[in-house]
Design a protein around this motif. Structure first.
Motif, PDB file in Angstrom:
ATOM      1  N   ASP A 279       1.088  -0.897   0.001  1.00 43.29           N
ATOM      2  CA  ASP A 279      -0.202  -0.029   0.102  1.00 43.29           C
ATOM      3  C   ASP A 279       0.985   0.930  -0.201  1.00 43.29           C
ATOM      4  OD1 ASP A 279      -1.856   2.058  -0.052  1.00 43.29           O
ATOM      5  OD2 ASP A 279      -2.069   1.501   2.400  1.00 43.29           O
ATOM      6  N   LEU A 280       0.927   2.233  -1.528  1.00 39.26           N
ATOM      7  CA  LEU A 280       1.772   3.271  -1.149  1.00 39.26           C
ATOM      8  C   LEU A 280       0.757   4.392  -0.407  1.00 39.26           C
ATOM      9  CD1 LEU A 280       2.645   3.307  -4.750  1.00 39.26           C
ATOM     10  CD2 LEU A 280       4.204   2.633  -2.952  1.00 39.26           C
ATOM     11  N   PHE A 281       0.319   4.349   0.746  1.00 35.87           N
ATOM     12  CA  PHE A 281      -0.397   5.463   1.054  1.00 35.87           C
ATOM     13  C   PHE A 281       0.401   5.082   2.034  1.00 35.87           C
ATOM     14  CE2 PHE A 281      -4.838   4.469  -0.345  1.00 35.87           C
ATOM     15  CZ  PHE A 281      -4.960   6.312  -0.866  1.00 35.87           C
ATOM     16  N   SER A 282       1.590   4.439   2.772  1.00 34.08           N
ATOM     17  CA  SER A 282       2.120   4.121   3.994  1.00 34.08           C
ATOM     18  C   SER A 282       3.127   2.919   3.380  1.00 34.08           C
ATOM     19  CB  SER A 282       1.519   4.342   5.219  1.00 34.08           C
ATOM     20  OG  SER A 282       0.784   2.292   5.610  1.00 34.08           O
ATOM     21  N   PRO A 283       4.165   3.072   2.667  1.00 32.28           N
ATOM     22  CA  PRO A 283       4.803   2.442   2.362  1.00 32.28           C
ATOM     23  C   PRO A 283       5.762   1.831   3.770  1.00 32.28           C
ATOM     24  CG  PRO A 283       5.131   4.800   1.224  1.00 32.28           C
ATOM     25  CD  PRO A 283       4.349   4.458   2.466  1.00 32.28           C
ATOM     26  N   PRO A 284       6.370   0.641   3.128  1.00 31.83           N
ATOM     27  CA  PRO A 284       6.896   0.001   4.249  1.00 31.83           C
ATOM     28  C   PRO A 284       7.993   0.662   5.246  1.00 31.83           C
ATOM     29  CG  PRO A 284       6.730  -1.116   3.375  1.00 31.83           C
ATOM     30  CD  PRO A 284       6.202  -0.528   2.419  1.00 31.83           C
ATOM     31  N   THR A 285       8.638   0.520   5.933  1.00 32.13           N
ATOM     32  CA  THR A 285       9.971   0.962   6.233  1.00 32.13           C
ATOM     33  C   THR A 285      11.557   0.083   5.273  1.00 32.13           C
ATOM     34  OG1 THR A 285       9.483   0.479   7.515  1.00 32.13           O
ATOM     35  CG2 THR A 285      10.670   3.271   7.933  1.00 32.13           C
ATOM     36  N   GLY A 286      10.982  -0.727   5.580  1.00 32.35           N
ATOM     37  CA  GLY A 286      12.203  -1.985   4.742  1.00 32.35           C
ATOM     38  C   GLY A 286      11.838  -2.128   3.360  1.00 32.35           C
ATOM     39  N   CYS A 287      12.387  -3.091   2.664  1.00 31.86           N
ATOM     40  CA  CYS A 287      11.614  -3.407   1.452  1.00 31.86           C
ATOM     41  C   CYS A 287      10.927  -3.887   1.102  1.00 31.86           C
ATOM     42  CB  CYS A 287      13.115  -4.938   1.614  1.00 31.86           C
ATOM     43  SG  CYS A 287      12.752  -5.558  -0.464  1.00 31.86           S
ATOM     44  N   ALA A 288      10.113  -3.131   0.023  1.00 29.65           N
ATOM     45  CA  ALA A 288       8.783  -2.748  -0.483  1.00 29.65           C
ATOM     46  C   ALA A 288       8.573  -4.572  -0.485  1.00 29.65           C
ATOM     47  CB  ALA A 288       8.689  -1.820  -1.313  1.00 29.65           C
ATOM     48  N   PHE A 289       9.402  -5.308  -1.154  1.00 29.73           N
ATOM     49  CA  PHE A 289       9.185  -6.467  -1.871  1.00 29.73           C
ATOM     50  C   PHE A 289       9.010  -7.692  -0.195  1.00 29.73           C
ATOM     51  CE2 PHE A 289      10.157 -10.288  -3.857  1.00 29.73           C
ATOM     52  CZ  PHE A 289       9.526 -10.070  -4.935  1.00 29.73           C
ATOM     53  N   ALA A 290       9.171  -6.804   0.360  1.00 36.20           N
ATOM     54  CA  ALA A 290       9.865  -7.866   2.113  1.00 36.20           C
ATOM     55  C   ALA A 290       7.873  -8.720   1.526  1.00 36.20           C
ATOM     56  CB  ALA A 290       9.603  -7.650   3.351  1.00 36.20           C
ATOM     57  N   ALA A 291       6.905  -8.627   1.544  1.00 35.93           N
ATOM     58  CA  ALA A 291       5.901  -9.461   2.397  1.00 35.93           C
ATOM     59  C   ALA A 291       6.015 -10.543   1.157  1.00 35.93           C
ATOM     60  CB  ALA A 291       4.475  -8.510   2.172  1.00 35.93           C
ATOM     61  N   ARG A 292       6.338 -10.394   0.250  1.00 37.67           N
ATOM     62  CA  ARG A 292       6.157 -11.716  -1.697  1.00 37.67           C
ATOM     63  C   ARG A 292       7.639 -12.523  -1.100  1.00 37.67           C
ATOM     64  NH1 ARG A 292       4.114  -7.320  -6.080  1.00 37.67           N
ATOM     65  NH2 ARG A 292       3.259  -9.370  -6.944  1.00 37.67           N
ATOM     66  N   CYS A 293       8.680 -11.614  -0.536  1.00 37.04           N
ATOM     67  CA  CYS A 293       9.777 -12.545  -0.703  1.00 37.04           C
ATOM     68  C   CYS A 293      10.157 -13.763   0.368  1.00 37.04           C
ATOM     69  CB  CYS A 293      11.003 -11.681  -0.702  1.00 37.04           C
ATOM     70  SG  CYS A 293      12.763 -12.234  -0.880  1.00 37.04           S
ATOM     71  N   ALA A 294      10.768 -14.753  -1.063  1.00 42.10           N
ATOM     72  CA  ALA A 294      10.612 -16.067   0.129  1.00 42.10           C
ATOM     73  C   ALA A 294      12.420 -15.693   0.475  1.00 42.10           C
ATOM     74  CB  ALA A 294      10.664 -17.410  -1.047  1.00 42.10           C
ATOM     75  N   PHE A 295      13.137 -14.723   0.796  1.00 45.38           N
ATOM     76  CA  PHE A 295      14.431 -14.599   1.148  1.00 45.38           C
ATOM     77  C   PHE A 295      14.157 -14.102   2.260  1.00 45.38           C
ATOM     78  CE2 PHE A 295      14.352 -15.691  -3.209  1.00 45.38           C
ATOM     79  CZ  PHE A 295      14.861 -17.690  -3.398  1.00 45.38           C
ATOM     80  N   ALA A 296      13.407 -13.285   2.375  1.00 45.55           N
ATOM     81  CA  ALA A 296      13.213 -11.897   3.229  1.00 45.55           C
ATOM     82  C   ALA A 296      13.510 -12.357   4.165  1.00 45.55           C
ATOM     83  CB  ALA A 296      11.335 -12.028   3.424  1.00 45.55           C
ATOM     84  N   MET A 297      14.511 -11.821   5.315  1.00 44.57           N
ATOM     85  CA  MET A 297      14.829 -11.730   6.507  1.00 44.57           C
ATOM     86  C   MET A 297      14.779 -11.141   7.566  1.00 44.57           C
ATOM     87  SD  MET A 297      19.038 -12.059   5.036  1.00 44.57           S
ATOM     88  CE  MET A 297      18.835 -11.372   3.076  1.00 44.57           C
ATOM     89  N   LYS A 298      14.784 -10.660   7.872  1.00 38.94           N
ATOM     90  CA  LYS A 298      14.461 -10.148   9.963  1.00 38.94           C
ATOM     91  C   LYS A 298      15.035  -8.341   8.871  1.00 38.94           C
ATOM     92  CE  LYS A 298      14.488  -9.299  13.908  1.00 38.94           C
ATOM     93  NZ  LYS A 298      15.505  -7.675  14.868  1.00 38.94           N
ATOM     94  N   ILE A 299      16.020  -8.471   9.082  1.00 34.28           N
ATOM     95  CA  ILE A 299      16.819  -6.546   8.598  1.00 34.28           C
ATOM     96  C   ILE A 299      15.445  -6.256   7.162  1.00 34.28           C
ATOM     97  CG2 ILE A 299      18.686  -7.887   6.748  1.00 34.28           C
ATOM     98  CD1 ILE A 299      19.810  -4.843   8.265  1.00 34.28           C
ATOM     99  N   CYS A 300      15.543  -6.754   6.375  1.00 36.01           N
ATOM    100  CA  CYS A 300      14.394  -6.543   4.770  1.00 36.01           C
ATOM    101  C   CYS A 300      13.623  -6.039   5.611  1.00 36.01           C
ATOM    102  CB  CYS A 300      14.495  -8.059   4.643  1.00 36.01           C
ATOM    103  SG  CYS A 300      15.259  -8.777   3.944  1.00 36.01           S
ATOM    104  N   LYS A 301      12.573  -5.854   6.707  1.00 38.22           N
ATOM    105  CA  LYS A 301      11.618  -5.348   6.845  1.00 38.22           C
ATOM    106  C   LYS A 301      12.084  -4.195   7.708  1.00 38.22           C
ATOM    107  CE  LYS A 301       8.669  -9.730   6.921  1.00 38.22           C
ATOM    108  NZ  LYS A 301       9.633 -10.818   6.800  1.00 38.22           N
TER     109      LYS A 301
END
Ligand code: SF4
Ligand code: MG
Length: 334
Positions: A279-301
């Motif tokens: 949602d670009l009303f409140s983009p995530p602070t971390g990597c925007a792809f994190a919610a869909r990424c199979a490799f997301a790590m803690k730092i990504c968010k």
């Protein structure tokens, strides 16, 4: 090659009743003279907004360019007043849109619509204008231009209308041609012809092309460099071969694996990227792809990844490329 366009830290927002949408979030890129840069990404990722910002076509309000600069041929377009911008738009920067029927005026003949551009940007006499109209219609592959210039858009086929739009965009030999999904509304054989036409215009006029598309086949065929955009940010960029054959960002992997191939068995499902963009009303602070990424790590968010320079102009913003993610890469066999 010289930089014709140099965009730095571009930020574009839209104020709506629901809140502010951060459509473009700090994009920086450049285009050399005669070069074709492709911008790829899902709908709503900020591709068209970027193009409109360059053209000075962001309606303000609700839009607002809240930061950055757009240097075109040495001039910051964001500092120009309306009148000076109008001199550039259509003359030095031309734009082709997705759907010619929406952008062509249904009540004016083809010739009149091209003439409007010439009237605005040249001191041609009536005779010179007619000559130029015939010349450009010929150039964009419209047979019998003398007859066609007296016709209305509805009398032409979809492919021909797109050729007319290209004629309007290029009649003043622009230095930059922005093509926003120029073939999406056309059928496949016509698509190929239109792309060939854009290519030949690029060569013969030494025009730079900014090509917005979600079709990676088109990118492979047309572009020198490609920029992958996700949620208003550039996640990977580089020369086409590097990004296609040595992609580094999980989103680019997803895009590339969703291309149909001949080997795909009948019943096999075409892989797609699960989930939807944030949602670009409140983009995530971390990597925007994190919610869909199979490799997301803690730092990504938690933190947005810094852009890593992979050499030869190849850049990628992903935590996987960080030194400390080495073990994660190994565990996934990356
Ligand atoms: Fe995935 Fe993290 Fe890379 Fe974003 S930064 S693409 S979440 S691994
Ligand atoms: Mg678009």
């Amino acid at each position: 090659m010289d930089k014709l366009l140099d965009v730095k830290n571009l930020e574009v927002n839209f104020k709506t009743y629901g809140g502010t949408i951060n459509a473009v979030r700090g994009m920086s890129f450049d285009i050399d003279t005669g070069e074709c840069l492709a911008i790829v990404g899902e709908s709503g990722c900020g591709k068209s907004v970027t193009a409109k910002a360059i053209m000075g076509l962001i309606p303000c309000p609700p839009g607002e360019i809240s930061g950055g600069s757009i240097l075109f041929d040495g001039t910051d377009l964001l500092k120009l007043d309306r009148k000076s911008m109008m001199k550039i738009r259509g003359a030095k920067i031309g734009m082709i849109f997705q759907d010619p029927m929406t952008y062509l005026n249904p009540t004016m003949t083809v010739g009149k619509q091209i003439e409007e551009v010439l009237k605005k940007h040249t001191n041609y006499t009536k005779k010179q204008m007619t000559e130029r109209i015939i010349e450009i219609l010929n150039f964009v592959g419209i047979a019998n231009p003398k007859r066609r210039m007296r016709q209305y858009p509805f009398e032409l086929s979809g492919g021909m209308r797109q050729r007319v739009m290209i004629a309007i965009a290029t009649v003043c030999t622009p230095k930059l041609l922005i093509a926003d999904e120029p073939t999406t509304a056309l059928d496949v054989t016509i698509q190929a012809q239109i792309l060939e036409l854009i290519k030949s215009l690029q060569k013969s006029m030494n025009t730079s092309v900014m090509l917005i598309t979600h079709d990676l086949g088109v990118v492979a065929n047309m572009a020198d460099r490609v920029m992958v955009v996700y949620a208003g940010k550039i996640v990977e960029s580089g020369v086409v071969d590097d990004v296609f054959y040595k992609p580094q960002h999980p989103y680019t992997w997803g895009l590339l694996s969703s291309i149909p191939t001949l080997e795909l068995k009948n019943k096999e499902k075409l892989p797609s990227i699960e989930g939807t963009p944030p949602d670009l009303f409140s983009p995530p602070t971390g990597c925007a792809f994190a919610a869909r990424c199979a490799f997301a790590m803690k730092i990504c968010k938690e933190m947005y990844p810094e852009t890593v320079d992979l050499g030869e102009g190849h850049h990628c913003a992903c935590w996987l490329l960080h030194e400390k993610a080495k073990n994660v890469r190994q565990s996934f066999n990356l």
